[in-house]
Enzyme design. Structure first.
Site, mmCIF file in Angstrom:
data_model
loop_
_atom_site.group_PDB
_atom_site.id
_atom_site.type_symbol
_atom_site.label_atom_id
_atom_site.label_comp_id
_atom_site.label_asym_id
_atom_site.label_seq_id
_atom_site.Cartn_x
_atom_site.Cartn_y
_atom_site.Cartn_z
ATOM 1 N N ASN A 178 3.002 -8.820 8.013
ATOM 2 C CA ASN A 178 3.882 -8.582 6.873
ATOM 3 C C ASN A 178 4.713 -7.305 6.996
ATOM 4 O OD1 ASN A 178 3.203 -10.826 5.162
ATOM 5 N ND2 ASN A 178 1.231 -9.858 4.768
ATOM 6 N N GLY B 122 -7.121 0.257 10.758
ATOM 7 C CA GLY B 122 -7.220 -0.203 9.380
ATOM 8 C C GLY B 122 -6.169 -1.226 9.005
ATOM 9 N N ALA B 123 -5.322 -1.599 9.948
ATOM 10 C CA ALA B 123 -4.277 -2.593 9.690
ATOM 11 C C ALA B 123 -4.713 -3.922 10.282
ATOM 12 C CB ALA B 123 -2.949 -2.141 10.295
ATOM 13 N N GLY B 124 -5.127 -4.820 9.425
ATOM 14 C CA GLY B 124 -5.587 -6.121 9.884
ATOM 15 C C GLY B 124 -4.429 -7.046 10.197
ATOM 16 N N PRO B 125 -4.733 -8.297 10.556
ATOM 17 C CA PRO B 125 -3.673 -9.250 10.911
ATOM 18 C C PRO B 125 -2.708 -9.516 9.768
ATOM 19 C CG PRO B 125 -5.824 -10.342 10.740
ATOM 20 C CD PRO B 125 -6.073 -8.877 10.729
ATOM 21 N N GLY B 126 -3.205 -9.479 8.522
ATOM 22 C CA GLY B 126 -2.315 -9.698 7.389
ATOM 23 C C GLY B 126 -1.281 -8.599 7.272
ATOM 24 N N ASN C 189 -5.072 3.278 2.834
ATOM 25 C CA ASN C 189 -3.928 2.411 2.571
ATOM 26 C C ASN C 189 -4.356 1.120 1.896
ATOM 27 O OD1 ASN C 189 -5.095 2.090 5.302
ATOM 28 N ND2 ASN C 189 -3.673 0.364 5.490
ATOM 29 N N ARG D 283 -0.199 -6.620 9.687
ATOM 30 C CA ARG D 283 0.720 -6.683 10.828
ATOM 31 C C ARG D 283 1.720 -7.824 10.683
ATOM 32 N NH1 ARG D 283 -1.425 -3.401 14.914
ATOM 33 N NH2 ARG D 283 -3.517 -2.647 14.398
ATOM 34 N N CYS E 41 0.837 -1.207 0.000
ATOM 35 C CA CYS E 41 0.000 0.000 0.000
ATOM 36 C C CYS E 41 0.869 1.253 0.000
ATOM 37 C CB CYS E 41 -0.952 -0.014 1.188
ATOM 38 S SG CYS E 41 -0.165 0.011 2.819
#
Length: 299
Positions: free
Chosen positions: A164, A156-160, A275, A162, A125
């Site tokens: 990565n 807005g930052a999901g587990p994926g 993002n 975080r 992003c």
């Protein structure tokens, strides 16, 4: 002419928002949505009449017909395992993870350069937001070094995202150089915990020639913003580019700073998640070009 069949692997925030955007792309028909656990994304796909399964890529590759294009929005590690399987079956992959298996693509910079590649990387992003600006500067002046700082809402930052973070910084920094045109690149991501959440904000620093044409750089930046706004309407400058004269430690170079913000379209994700929105918008644009190329129709 019939649209190209496609699949989305990873029905999380990014995959579900991408589905909403692909519904507006005439050249693509999303036939499958795949995850590894039952989720809201799978339920939404089923409600649209799309075949959806928690059986993962194993299930997908048993389907008839197979998709011609796969959009993968899982994780870098998952895509590294899945990519060879797609390639064996002549399925083109649009990779929305930071795995960086195939060539990196940023629509306003090199949209059609890798249209036949079996796998294209959507970078990250932060890359999609900032690389257009680095390129806008580098087409006017040499850029020996560029640094980008991407600040996104923590909510807005999901587990994926975080999971990565390391791949994000590595892949984005590499793309700032390879795609943006800087000799060297560096990337930093900040997860902003502020409530209510702020929209994505990015800062781009480019070292430039001391005698670089500042008016030409500013014009190039504004022109590039307009190009990105064609598919991300919420992409905008927060101020005109700011220039600094050479200082000690800069090896005789000046600097330009570019300040951006990205507001999402609100298709599935909230507007503050610009993002994620810029990733899905860019992927939809690349997918449309790939599909039209397969159909023999000009992009």
């Amino acid at each position: 002419m019939e649209p190209i069949n496609a699949a989305i692997v990873g029905p999380g925030n990014i995959g579900t928002d991408l589905l909403a955007k692909l519904e507006r792309v005439d050249s693509i028909a999303v036939q499958y949505v795949v995850g590894v656990v039952e989720s809201d994304g799978l339920e939404r796909a089923r409600a649209k009449g799309i075949s959806a399964s928690a059986g993962g890529v194993d299930w997908l590759l048993e389907q008839d017909p197979l998709p011609e294009i796969v959009f993968e929005a899982t994780s870098a590690k998952a895509h590294q395992l899945n990519a060879p399987r797609y390639h064996e079956l002549n399925i083109q992959a649009v990779d929305l993870t930071p795995a960086h298996i195939g060539p990196m693509v940023c629509p306003p910079v090199n949209l059609t350069h890798h249209i036949d590649a079996p796998n294209v990387s959507m970078i990250t992003c932060g890359g999609q937001a900032t690389i257009p600006m680095v390129h806008a500067v580098s087409r006017v002046s040499a850029v020996p070094y560029a640094e980008i700082v991407a600040s996104v809402a923590s909510r807005g930052a999901g587990p994926g995202t975080r999971a990565n973070i390391d791949e994000f910084t590595q892949t984005t920094g590499q793309a700032v150089s390879e795609v943006g045109g800087a000799a060297r690149g560096r990337a930093i991501i900040i997860l902003n915990p502020m409530e209510p959440p702020m929209i994505m904000r990015d800062t781009v620093y480019c070292m430039i020639d001391a005698d670089a044409d500042r008016d030409a750089i500013s014009e190039s930046v504004h022109r590039m913003v307009t190009e990105v706004q064609a598919y991300v309407p919420g992409y905008r400058l927060r101020a005109d580019p700011q220039f600094d004269d050479p200082k000690d430690g800069w090896d005789g170079h000046g600097r330009v700073a570019i300040f951006l913000e990205v507001e999402g379209n609100g298709d599935y994700l909230p507007k503050y998640a610009g993002n994620l929105d810029i990733m899905t918008a860019a992927a939809a644009r690349v997918g449309d070009s790939i599909a039209r190329n397969r159909m023999g129709v000009p992009a």
